[in-house]
Motif scaffolding. Structure first.
Motif, short mmCIF file in Angstrom:
data_model
loop_
_atom_site.label_atom_id
_atom_site.label_comp_id
_atom_site.label_asym_id
_atom_site.label_seq_id
_atom_site.Cartn_x
_atom_site.Cartn_y
_atom_site.Cartn_z
N THR A 5 0.83 -1.20 0.14
CA THR A 5 0.11 -0.05 0.02
C THR A 5 0.89 1.33 -0.19
O THR A 5 0.38 2.18 -0.88
CB THR A 5 -0.82 0.04 1.25
OG1 THR A 5 -1.71 -1.06 1.01
CG2 THR A 5 -1.74 1.17 1.30
N ALA A 54 -0.09 5.26 -1.30
CA ALA A 54 -1.29 5.58 -0.57
C ALA A 54 -0.69 6.28 0.56
O ALA A 54 0.17 5.71 1.38
CB ALA A 54 -2.07 4.35 -0.29
N MET A 113 -7.30 -0.79 3.42
CA MET A 113 -6.15 -0.91 2.30
C MET A 113 -6.39 -2.02 1.46
O MET A 113 -7.07 -3.27 1.75
CB MET A 113 -4.75 -1.30 2.87
CG MET A 113 -4.28 -0.26 3.88
SD MET A 113 -2.56 -0.72 4.74
CE MET A 113 -3.43 -1.71 6.16
N ARG A 159 -7.14 -4.34 -6.75
CA ARG A 159 -7.81 -3.07 -7.06
C ARG A 159 -8.68 -3.11 -8.05
O ARG A 159 -8.31 -3.93 -9.03
CB ARG A 159 -6.87 -2.06 -7.06
CG ARG A 159 -6.36 -1.59 -5.78
CD ARG A 159 -5.49 -0.46 -5.54
NE ARG A 159 -4.86 -0.47 -4.44
CZ ARG A 159 -3.59 0.26 -4.02
NH1 ARG A 159 -3.10 1.20 -5.08
NH2 ARG A 159 -3.01 0.30 -2.88
N THR A 169 -8.72 11.14 4.77
CA THR A 169 -8.04 10.72 3.51
C THR A 169 -7.29 11.59 2.80
O THR A 169 -7.87 12.86 2.93
CB THR A 169 -8.88 9.79 2.65
OG1 THR A 169 -8.19 8.84 1.68
CG2 THR A 169 -10.06 10.74 2.08
N SER A 212 -7.22 11.55 -3.70
CA SER A 212 -6.90 10.28 -3.65
C SER A 212 -7.78 9.15 -4.46
O SER A 212 -9.03 9.66 -4.43
CB SER A 212 -6.12 9.78 -2.52
OG SER A 212 -7.53 9.62 -1.61
N ALA A 259 -8.99 6.86 -2.92
CA ALA A 259 -9.68 6.54 -1.57
C ALA A 259 -10.85 7.48 -1.54
O ALA A 259 -11.92 7.27 -1.11
CB ALA A 259 -8.86 6.51 -0.42
N SER A 294 2.75 12.47 2.03
CA SER A 294 2.51 11.38 1.23
C SER A 294 3.77 10.43 1.48
O SER A 294 4.70 10.70 2.16
CB SER A 294 2.44 11.82 -0.32
OG SER A 294 3.97 12.02 -0.59
#
Length: 176
Positions: free
Chosen positions: A28, A33, A97, A103, A131, A135, A137, A158
């Motif tokens: 991840t 991420a 995650m 994905r 978050t 992104s 997410a 990040s």
């Protein structure tokens, strides 16, 4: 969705799967991420972080689910329950995650739905999370009906070390 299925991990099962969970965390972070770590994430640090989570699980402060297909963990999501009397109605959704190989198949959405339903079943009526702004997410949370409460600039670095804004979200869920 993938053929993976998710199970709630007690402290013993979390420790049994700690190697796979560490692999997921490293993947991840390597994938960019922003989940609280800088790249490259040292394996010993990833293992230690997951081992520390077992204490919260054992104490009932944290619920962790792992989606797996056989011996490989493909995704995880957790709920951190508030510990104060005036906040027992809420929980924080943390560390959703999904492995890069899994994905785009609905696993993230399935884990999110699982956590929302489990929160409601536990009597939680308000979830919140943060978050990285813009992104992938963030797009998932918006599509799942979460409401933005605002953006904090330069909130977290990040994985590459660049300060990025973070969006805070909340969602009301039905207690079950």
């Amino acid at each position: 969705m993938t053929d993976a299925f998710a199970t709630r991990l007690d402290a013993v099962r979390l420790l049994e799967r700690v190697e796979e969970l560490a692999d997921l965390l490293i993947d991840t972070v390597d994938g960019g991420a922003s989940v609280g770590f800088l790249a490259p994430l040292d394996r010993a640090d990833a293992l230690a972080w997951w081992k520390e989570r077992a204490q919260g699980v054992a104490a009932g402060r944290l619920a962790v689910w792992a989606a797996h297909d056989g011996d490989r963990v493909l995704g995880t999501v957790s709920l951190a329950f508030a510990g104060k009397p005036n906040s027992s109605h809420r929980a924080e959704l943390v560390k959703l995650m999904v492995h890069r190989d899994a994905r785009g198949k609905g696993l993230g959405r399935a884990l999110l739905t699982l956590a929302e339903e489990a929160a409601g079943a536990a009597g939680v009526t308000l979830l919140h999370l943060d978050t990285e702004t813009e992104s992938p997410a963030e797009h998932l949370y918006r599509a799942a009906g979460w409401t933005s409460a605002g953006v904090i600039p330069d909130y977290a670095a990040s994985p590459s070390g660049v300060l990025r804004p973070t969006t805070l979200y909340y969602k009301h869920v039905a207690a079950g």
